[in-house]
Write an enzyme that holds these catalytic residues in place. Structure first.
Site, PDB file in Angstrom:
ATOM      1  N   THR A  47      40.884-126.015   6.618  1.00  0.00           N
ATOM      2  CA  THR A  47      41.180-127.452   6.543  1.00  0.00           C
ATOM      3  C   THR A  47      40.461-128.215   7.638  1.00  0.00           C
ATOM      4  O   THR A  47      39.940-129.313   7.416  1.00  0.00           O
ATOM      5  CB  THR A  47      42.705-127.695   6.620  1.00  0.00           C
ATOM      6  OG1 THR A  47      43.324-127.019   5.515  1.00  0.00           O
ATOM      7  CG2 THR A  47      43.045-129.172   6.561  1.00  0.00           C
ATOM      8  N   CYS A  48      40.421-127.624   8.825  1.00  0.00           N
ATOM      9  CA  CYS A  48      39.790-128.298   9.967  1.00  0.00           C
ATOM     10  C   CYS A  48      38.304-128.549   9.714  1.00  0.00           C
ATOM     11  O   CYS A  48      37.786-129.622  10.011  1.00  0.00           O
ATOM     12  CB  CYS A  48      39.978-127.466  11.236  1.00  0.00           C
ATOM     13  SG  CYS A  48      41.701-126.996  11.529  1.00  0.00           S
ATOM     14  N   SER A  49      37.631-127.556   9.165  1.00  0.00           N
ATOM     15  CA  SER A  49      36.187-127.641   8.943  1.00  0.00           C
ATOM     16  C   SER A  49      35.820-128.393   7.671  1.00  0.00           C
ATOM     17  O   SER A  49      34.802-129.077   7.636  1.00  0.00           O
ATOM     18  CB  SER A  49      35.579-126.237   8.883  1.00  0.00           C
ATOM     19  OG  SER A  49      35.629-125.625  10.146  1.00  0.00           O
TER      20      SER A  49
END
Length: 161
Positions: A47-49
């Site tokens: 999700t972060c990337s």
């Protein structure tokens, strides 16, 4: 736990620099500026990337138009991981990546997340905040596994647009 109206702690973190890792003082980073700080559980995580950093890159101009002086991303990762992640995200010049390697800043905010059982150690909860001259004016902490209130679009809405 940190809340709206609280002052962010002045601490030393690491950030990628042109000539390698460099120390950065959060007191100086936030002084006299409007800063959006968003935290992720870990660099290179799905999700972060795929969503969190790209959303702030996509809405960079709109955030700047709302008076944001600086956008920073923090994670409980070392500065070398954060450097590689910043490069992979092509975020140079737009997002300041902050390495909270020992998690001291995250603990000072009371926003740590225990992921030991998942093999990730103690990390940061996913959140976004707006600070004006180091004073928290907006704070949005995600529910575990969530990705709604800390997105760039939600921060823009909190800034009035």
């Amino acid at each position: 736990m940190i809340k709206v109206g609280d002052r962010l702690p002045a601490m030393k973190l690491m950030t990628p620099g042109a000539e390698g890792p460099q120390e950065i003082d959060t007191g100086e980073l936030f002084a006299g500026k409007t800063v959006v700080l968003f935290a992720v559980p870990g660099a290179f995580t799905p999700t972060c990337s795929a969503k969190h950093v790209p959303g702030f890159l996509e809405h960079y101009d709109a955030l700047k138009a709302k008076g944001v002086d600086e956008i920073a991303c923090i994670a409980v990762n070392d500065v070398f991981v954060m450097t590689a992640w910043a490069e992979s995200q092509k975020a140079g010049g737009k997002i300041t990546f902050l390495a909270d390697g020992s998690g001291a800043f995250t603990r000072a905010l009371g926003l740590e997340l225990d992921l030991i059982a998942r093999g990730l150690g103690v990390r940061s909860q996913r959140y976004a905040l707006v600070a004006q001259d180091g004073l928290v004016t907006h704070l949005a902490i995600e529910q575990p596994g969530g990705f709604e209130v800390s997105r760039a679009e939600a921060v823009l809405e909190a800034l009035g647009g």
